[in-house]
Scaffold this motif. Structure first.
Motif, PDB file in Angstrom:
ATOM      1  N   ALA A  34       0.835  -1.205   0.000  1.00 43.36           N
ATOM      2  CA  ALA A  34       0.000   0.000   0.000  1.00 43.36           C
ATOM      3  C   ALA A  34       0.871   1.257   0.000  1.00 43.36           C
ATOM      4  CB  ALA A  34      -0.940  -0.004   1.204  1.00 43.36           C
ATOM      5  N   GLN A  35       1.915   1.268   0.808  1.00 36.47           N
ATOM      6  CA  GLN A  35       2.823   2.427   0.849  1.00 36.47           C
ATOM      7  C   GLN A  35       3.432   2.677  -0.529  1.00 36.47           C
ATOM      8  OE1 GLN A  35       3.773   4.498   3.687  1.00 36.47           O
ATOM      9  NE2 GLN A  35       4.466   5.711   1.958  1.00 36.47           N
ATOM     10  N   GLU A  36       3.850   1.613  -1.195  1.00 33.04           N
ATOM     11  CA  GLU A  36       4.439   1.764  -2.534  1.00 33.04           C
ATOM     12  C   GLU A  36       3.414   2.335  -3.520  1.00 33.04           C
ATOM     13  OE1 GLU A  36       5.255  -1.390  -5.789  1.00 33.04           O
ATOM     14  OE2 GLU A  36       7.046  -1.324  -4.521  1.00 33.04           O
ATOM     15  N   ILE A  37       2.192   1.858  -3.437  1.00 28.02           N
ATOM     16  CA  ILE A  37       1.136   2.360  -4.329  1.00 28.02           C
ATOM     17  C   ILE A  37       0.883   3.846  -4.085  1.00 28.02           C
ATOM     18  CG2 ILE A  37      -1.360   2.235  -4.772  1.00 28.02           C
ATOM     19  CD1 ILE A  37      -1.094  -0.841  -4.285  1.00 28.02           C
ATOM     20  N   LEU A  38       0.908   4.241  -2.830  1.00 29.64           N
ATOM     21  CA  LEU A  38       0.533   5.605  -2.455  1.00 29.64           C
ATOM     22  C   LEU A  38       1.683   6.607  -2.463  1.00 29.64           C
ATOM     23  CD1 LEU A  38      -1.878   4.649   0.448  1.00 29.64           C
ATOM     24  CD2 LEU A  38      -2.500   5.382  -1.863  1.00 29.64           C
ATOM     25  N   ASP A  39       2.907   6.156  -2.571  1.00 27.39           N
ATOM     26  CA  ASP A  39       4.064   7.063  -2.549  1.00 27.39           C
ATOM     27  C   ASP A  39       3.978   8.217  -3.541  1.00 27.39           C
ATOM     28  OD1 ASP A  39       5.404   6.129  -0.356  1.00 27.39           O
ATOM     29  OD2 ASP A  39       6.883   4.961  -1.480  1.00 27.39           O
ATOM     30  N   PRO A  40       3.430   8.043  -4.753  1.00 28.86           N
ATOM     31  CA  PRO A  40       3.338   9.190  -5.664  1.00 28.86           C
ATOM     32  C   PRO A  40       2.557  10.377  -5.090  1.00 28.86           C
ATOM     33  CG  PRO A  40       2.964   7.168  -6.882  1.00 28.86           C
ATOM     34  CD  PRO A  40       3.017   6.806  -5.417  1.00 28.86           C
ATOM     35  N   LEU A  41       1.696  10.129  -4.121  1.00 26.43           N
ATOM     36  CA  LEU A  41       0.934  11.223  -3.519  1.00 26.43           C
ATOM     37  C   LEU A  41       1.813  12.161  -2.696  1.00 26.43           C
ATOM     38  CD1 LEU A  41      -2.295   9.359  -2.376  1.00 26.43           C
ATOM     39  CD2 LEU A  41      -2.054  10.937  -4.301  1.00 26.43           C
ATOM     40  N   LEU A  42       2.973  11.693  -2.263  1.00 29.57           N
ATOM     41  CA  LEU A  42       3.852  12.516  -1.437  1.00 29.57           C
ATOM     42  C   LEU A  42       4.315  13.770  -2.168  1.00 29.57           C
ATOM     43  CD1 LEU A  42       5.952   9.715   0.274  1.00 29.57           C
ATOM     44  CD2 LEU A  42       4.098  11.074   1.276  1.00 29.57           C
ATOM     45  N   ASP A  43       4.346  13.720  -3.497  1.00 34.23           N
ATOM     46  CA  ASP A  43       4.771  14.870  -4.300  1.00 34.23           C
ATOM     47  C   ASP A  43       3.603  15.592  -4.943  1.00 34.23           C
ATOM     48  OD1 ASP A  43       7.486  14.272  -3.799  1.00 34.23           O
ATOM     49  OD2 ASP A  43       7.461  12.767  -5.394  1.00 34.23           O
ATOM     50  N   GLU A  44       2.388  15.252  -4.541  1.00 31.86           N
ATOM     51  CA  GLU A  44       1.190  15.806  -5.182  1.00 31.86           C
ATOM     52  C   GLU A  44       0.940  17.233  -4.709  1.00 31.86           C
ATOM     53  OE1 GLU A  44      -1.772  15.761  -7.850  1.00 31.86           O
ATOM     54  OE2 GLU A  44      -0.376  14.118  -7.528  1.00 31.86           O
ATOM     55  N   PRO A  45       0.911  18.194  -5.650  1.00 25.30           N
ATOM     56  CA  PRO A  45       0.615  19.577  -5.267  1.00 25.30           C
ATOM     57  C   PRO A  45      -0.891  19.776  -5.124  1.00 25.30           C
ATOM     58  CG  PRO A  45       0.976  19.454  -7.621  1.00 25.30           C
ATOM     59  CD  PRO A  45       1.192  18.060  -7.074  1.00 25.30           C
ATOM     60  N   GLY A  46      -1.267  20.939  -4.650  1.00 22.79           N
ATOM     61  CA  GLY A  46      -2.677  21.305  -4.608  1.00 22.79           C
ATOM     62  C   GLY A  46      -3.268  21.254  -3.219  1.00 22.79           C
ATOM     63  N   ASP A  47      -4.540  21.604  -3.166  1.00 20.99           N
ATOM     64  CA  ASP A  47      -5.251  21.642  -1.898  1.00 20.99           C
ATOM     65  C   ASP A  47      -5.752  20.246  -1.515  1.00 20.99           C
ATOM     66  OD1 ASP A  47      -7.410  21.198  -3.590  1.00 20.99           O
ATOM     67  OD2 ASP A  47      -8.397  23.096  -3.155  1.00 20.99           O
ATOM     68  N   ALA A  48      -6.503  20.177  -0.437  1.00 19.25           N
ATOM     69  CA  ALA A  48      -6.996  18.899   0.081  1.00 19.25           C
ATOM     70  C   ALA A  48      -7.888  18.187  -0.935  1.00 19.25           C
ATOM     71  CB  ALA A  48      -7.746  19.121   1.394  1.00 19.25           C
ATOM     72  N   LEU A  49      -8.759  18.910  -1.599  1.00 19.01           N
ATOM     73  CA  LEU A  49      -9.648  18.293  -2.582  1.00 19.01           C
ATOM     74  C   LEU A  49      -8.850  17.712  -3.744  1.00 19.01           C
ATOM     75  CD1 LEU A  49     -12.498  17.618  -3.591  1.00 19.01           C
ATOM     76  CD2 LEU A  49     -12.577  19.901  -4.628  1.00 19.01           C
ATOM     77  N   ALA A  50      -7.891  18.452  -4.256  1.00 16.35           N
ATOM     78  CA  ALA A  50      -7.053  17.958  -5.355  1.00 16.35           C
ATOM     79  C   ALA A  50      -6.297  16.695  -4.935  1.00 16.35           C
ATOM     80  CB  ALA A  50      -6.082  19.039  -5.807  1.00 16.35           C
ATOM     81  N   LEU A  51      -5.800  16.674  -3.720  1.00 19.88           N
ATOM     82  CA  LEU A  51      -5.077  15.509  -3.203  1.00 19.88           C
ATOM     83  C   LEU A  51      -5.984  14.277  -3.168  1.00 19.88           C
ATOM     84  CD1 LEU A  51      -2.533  14.303  -1.780  1.00 19.88           C
ATOM     85  CD2 LEU A  51      -3.586  15.051   0.378  1.00 19.88           C
ATOM     86  N   MET A  52      -7.190  14.455  -2.673  1.00 25.59           N
ATOM     87  CA  MET A  52      -8.097  13.310  -2.552  1.00 25.59           C
ATOM     88  C   MET A  52      -8.640  12.859  -3.909  1.00 25.59           C
ATOM     89  SD  MET A  52      -7.668  12.563   0.494  1.00 25.59           S
ATOM     90  CE  MET A  52      -8.786  11.163   0.499  1.00 25.59           C
TER      91      MET A  52
END
Length: 179
Positions: A55-73
């Protein structure tokens, strides 16, 4: 190739995408890697920890995700939805580790939008439960109706488009600034 956590994780992720979560076992993984099951435990203490690592490997790309909370989700949904059984995998992984992305990022994004720290933490817990449940439900519905695309993006897939609207609407409600 020498056995490593990276190789074990990559192989487990491959098994997940090929066969689904129910068929990812330490025995099957060991067979796939041509090692004794006990050799896996040198690198990963349990199947649960292995699933958390995947799961951590799948989600790691989110660590560099810009934007607000809605964009992140919204990016979270797009990242997870195409991966077979990822919704169910993440439900298990978050039960083990509530700091996986995007949960570790969301409180800061909310504080940057003016939320009080305690409210940001509490809202993160609610948003993560909503998002995980919505994604697992959407993936399971797609599996039960194979003619429906899992991505939620194909034209002519009303169930998938409805699921995307529900997800977005729920997030907008949950992430609306407190009054």
């Amino acid at each position: 190739m020498a056995l490593s956590l990276e190789l074990i994780t990559a192989t487990a992720r491959s098994l997940l995408s090929q066969y689904g979560l129910q068929d990812v076992s330490m025995r099957r993984l060991a067979r796939e890697l041509d090692v004794a099951p006990g050799a896996l435990y040198y690198h990963v203490p349990s199947k649960q920890e292995l699933l958390r690592t995947v799961a951590q490997e799948i989600l790691d790309p989110l660590l560099d995700e810009p934007g607000d909370a809605l964009a992140l989700m919204l990016r979270f949904r797009l990242l997870v939805l195409p991966l077979r059984d990822a919704g169910d995998l993440l439900l298990l992984a978050y039960a083990l580790d509530t700091t996986l992305p995007p949960a570790q990022l969301l409180p800061q994004r909310l504080r940057e939008a003016g939320w009080a720290p305690a409210e940001a933490e509490q809202t993160t817990a609610v948003v993560m439960r909503f998002a995980l449940g919505a994604l697992a439900t959407e993936q399971n519905q797609a599996l039960l109706q194979p003619a429906q695309p899992v991505t939620g993006r194909a034209p002519g897939a009303p169930q998938a488009m409805a699921a995307e609207r529900i997800y977005r609407h729920g997030l907008q409600r949950l992430l609306a600034p407190p009054r």
